[in-house]
Design an enzyme around this catalytic site. Sequence first.
Site, PDB file in Angstrom:
ATOM      1  N   ASN A  78      -7.354  12.309 -11.078  1.00 57.61           N
ATOM      2  CA  ASN A  78      -8.104  12.669 -12.286  1.00 57.61           C
ATOM      3  C   ASN A  78      -8.004  14.182 -12.471  1.00 57.61           C
ATOM      4  OD1 ASN A  78     -10.301  14.044 -10.843  1.00 57.61           O
ATOM      5  ND2 ASN A  78     -10.787  11.990 -10.123  1.00 57.61           N
ATOM      6  N   ASP A  87       0.843  -1.196   0.000  1.00 54.64           N
ATOM      7  CA  ASP A  87       0.000   0.000   0.000  1.00 54.64           C
ATOM      8  C   ASP A  87       0.884   1.254   0.000  1.00 54.64           C
ATOM      9  OD1 ASP A  87      -2.669   1.142   2.257  1.00 54.64           O
ATOM     10  OD2 ASP A  87      -1.664   2.087   0.558  1.00 54.64           O
ATOM     11  N   ILE A  88       0.819   2.014  -1.065  1.00 55.34           N
ATOM     12  CA  ILE A  88       1.693   3.196  -1.224  1.00 55.34           C
ATOM     13  C   ILE A  88       1.446   4.212  -0.117  1.00 55.34           C
ATOM     14  CG2 ILE A  88       0.151   4.562  -2.707  1.00 55.34           C
ATOM     15  CD1 ILE A  88       2.663   5.195  -4.427  1.00 55.34           C
ATOM     16  N   GLY A 128      -5.242   0.950 -13.544  1.00 56.89           N
ATOM     17  CA  GLY A 128      -6.463   0.474 -12.876  1.00 56.89           C
ATOM     18  C   GLY A 128      -7.675   0.924 -13.664  1.00 56.89           C
ATOM     19  N   VAL A 129      -8.417   1.843 -13.090  1.00 57.77           N
ATOM     20  CA  VAL A 129      -9.643   2.376 -13.723  1.00 57.77           C
ATOM     21  C   VAL A 129      -9.383   2.828 -15.164  1.00 57.77           C
ATOM     22  CG1 VAL A 129     -11.241   4.364 -13.609  1.00 57.77           C
ATOM     23  CG2 VAL A 129     -10.654   3.090 -11.535  1.00 57.77           C
ATOM     24  N   TYR A 130      -8.186   3.391 -15.406  1.00 61.25           N
ATOM     25  CA  TYR A 130      -7.938   3.962 -16.738  1.00 61.25           C
ATOM     26  C   TYR A 130      -7.523   2.925 -17.774  1.00 61.25           C
ATOM     27  CZ  TYR A 130      -8.560   8.821 -15.173  1.00 61.25           C
ATOM     28  OH  TYR A 130      -9.087  10.003 -14.712  1.00 61.25           O
ATOM     29  N   VAL A 144      -6.183   4.224  -6.045  1.00 55.25           N
ATOM     30  CA  VAL A 144      -5.112   4.762  -5.189  1.00 55.25           C
ATOM     31  C   VAL A 144      -5.425   6.207  -4.782  1.00 55.25           C
ATOM     32  CG1 VAL A 144      -3.589   5.625  -7.050  1.00 55.25           C
ATOM     33  CG2 VAL A 144      -2.594   4.796  -4.915  1.00 55.25           C
ATOM     34  N   ASP A 145      -6.156   6.918  -5.634  1.00 51.80           N
ATOM     35  CA  ASP A 145      -6.567   8.305  -5.323  1.00 51.80           C
ATOM     36  C   ASP A 145      -7.399   8.305  -4.032  1.00 51.80           C
ATOM     37  OD1 ASP A 145      -8.324  10.841  -7.364  1.00 51.80           O
ATOM     38  OD2 ASP A 145      -7.036  11.013  -5.600  1.00 51.80           O
ATOM     39  N   SER A 186      -2.423   4.820 -14.373  1.00 50.68           N
ATOM     40  CA  SER A 186      -3.364   4.457 -15.447  1.00 50.68           C
ATOM     41  C   SER A 186      -3.675   2.974 -15.555  1.00 50.68           C
ATOM     42  CB  SER A 186      -2.865   4.943 -16.822  1.00 50.68           C
ATOM     43  OG  SER A 186      -3.051   6.334 -16.941  1.00 50.68           O
TER      44      SER A 186
HETATM   45  N1  APR Z   1      -1.184   1.441  -3.172  1.00 50.82           N
HETATM   46  C1  APR Z   1      -0.505   1.217  -4.320  1.00 50.82           C
HETATM   47  N2  APR Z   1      -1.103   1.010  -5.513  1.00 50.82           N
HETATM   48  C2  APR Z   1      -2.462   1.003  -5.518  1.00 50.82           C
HETATM   49  C3  APR Z   1      -3.240   1.225  -4.357  1.00 50.82           C
HETATM   50  C4  APR Z   1      -2.542   1.448  -3.153  1.00 50.82           C
HETATM   51  N3  APR Z   1      -3.197   1.674  -1.990  1.00 50.82           N
HETATM   52  N4  APR Z   1      -4.562   1.168  -4.710  1.00 50.82           N
HETATM   53  C5  APR Z   1      -4.594   0.907  -6.024  1.00 50.82           C
HETATM   54  N5  APR Z   1      -3.337   0.804  -6.521  1.00 50.82           N
HETATM   55  C6  APR Z   1      -2.907   0.505  -7.891  1.00 50.82           C
HETATM   56  C7  APR Z   1      -3.898  -0.228  -8.762  1.00 50.82           C
HETATM   57  O1  APR Z   1      -3.818  -1.637  -8.518  1.00 50.82           O
HETATM   58  C8  APR Z   1      -3.367   0.128 -10.140  1.00 50.82           C
HETATM   59  O2  APR Z   1      -2.307  -0.755 -10.495  1.00 50.82           O
HETATM   60  O3  APR Z   1      -2.727   1.748  -8.530  1.00 50.82           O
HETATM   61  C9  APR Z   1      -2.770   1.531  -9.940  1.00 50.82           C
HETATM   62  C10 APR Z   1      -3.592   2.662 -10.556  1.00 50.82           C
HETATM   63  O4  APR Z   1      -4.971   2.318 -10.482  1.00 50.82           O
HETATM   64  P1  APR Z   1      -6.104   3.441 -10.176  1.00 50.82           P
HETATM   65  O5  APR Z   1      -5.994   3.869  -8.768  1.00 50.82           O
HETATM   66  O6  APR Z   1      -7.397   2.877 -10.650  1.00 50.82           O
HETATM   67  O7  APR Z   1      -5.670   4.700 -11.077  1.00 50.82           O
HETATM   68  P2  APR Z   1      -5.821   4.925 -12.650  1.00 50.82           P
HETATM   69  O8  APR Z   1      -5.929   3.645 -13.407  1.00 50.82           O
HETATM   70  O9  APR Z   1      -4.717   5.883 -12.998  1.00 50.82           O
HETATM   71  O10 APR Z   1      -7.235   5.648 -12.767  1.00 50.82           O
HETATM   72  C11 APR Z   1      -7.352   6.951 -12.231  1.00 50.82           C
HETATM   73  O11 APR Z   1      -9.239   6.364 -10.918  1.00 50.82           O
HETATM   74  O12 APR Z   1      -9.421   6.565  -8.665  1.00 50.82           O
HETATM   75  C12 APR Z   1      -9.729   7.171  -9.849  1.00 50.82           C
HETATM   76  O13 APR Z   1      -9.723   9.510  -9.312  1.00 50.82           O
HETATM   77  C13 APR Z   1      -9.028   8.491 -10.006  1.00 50.82           C
HETATM   78  O14 APR Z   1     -10.325   9.074 -11.903  1.00 50.82           O
HETATM   79  C14 APR Z   1      -9.046   8.635 -11.486  1.00 50.82           C
HETATM   80  C15 APR Z   1      -8.818   7.216 -11.972  1.00 50.82           C
END
Ligand code: APR
Length: 167
Positions: A25, A11-12, A120-122, A34-35, A118
């Site tokens: 975002n 967990d970062i 995860g959600v992206y 992670v946001d 990017s």
């Molecule tokens: N610690 C480390 N890495 C994490 C954590 C954490 N606590 N939580 C999630 N991750 C990883 C995910 O597994 C993924 O590999 O962070 C990476 C990025 O995933 P997302 O958080 O979904 O970010 P992203 O794909 O860039 O999408 C951004 O998602 O949360 C919303 O507000 C954000 O709209 C924006 C979008």
Amino acid sequence: MNNLIELTSGDITRLDVDAIVNAANNSLLGGGGVDGAIHRAAGPELLAECRTLGGCETGTAKITKGYALPARHVIHTVGPVWHGGNGGEQELLASCYRQSLLLAKQHALRTVAFPAISCGVYGYPLQAAAQVAIRSVREFATDPGSVEKVYLVCFGDEMLEVYHGLL
Ligand code: APR
């Protein structure tokens, strides 16, 4: 060239580093993934400071304090949404890493930790994103200034295996 990159998993929000990078975002007003984790761990003062920043363009980065996080700062960057790879996603993702590292150098930070921006959600494919991350950090390593260590943080084994395969 000393090895600037270090892989880690977990967990970062728990890392005691000068800055953790947030995969934010364009609004910078929080979200999931992670946001969401970073805002929950930092507390409401982080959102209050983010409100003063006026958002963030995709591919760019802005810095705030870390508040209740162990990290002193949060560098917020906005990655590209994956649309198949023909819309400049690769260059925008590289710019996230580059601009975040430049900010760290400008603020004389020593240690920085990145989540997989990017991925995860992206929806950015892990293997391609990991190649962009490693190439971008290696390019930065030619003139890293104050930055001594860049942690690439994997949230689960899949990303760790992908990074290991590339390093
Ligand atoms: N610690 C480390 N890495 C994490 C954590 C954490 N606590 N939580 C999630 N991750 C990883 C995910 O597994 C993924 O590999 O962070 C990476 C990025 O995933 P997302 O958080 O979904 O970010 P992203 O794909 O860039 O999408 C951004 O998602 O949360 C919303 O507000 C954000 O709209 C924006 C979008």
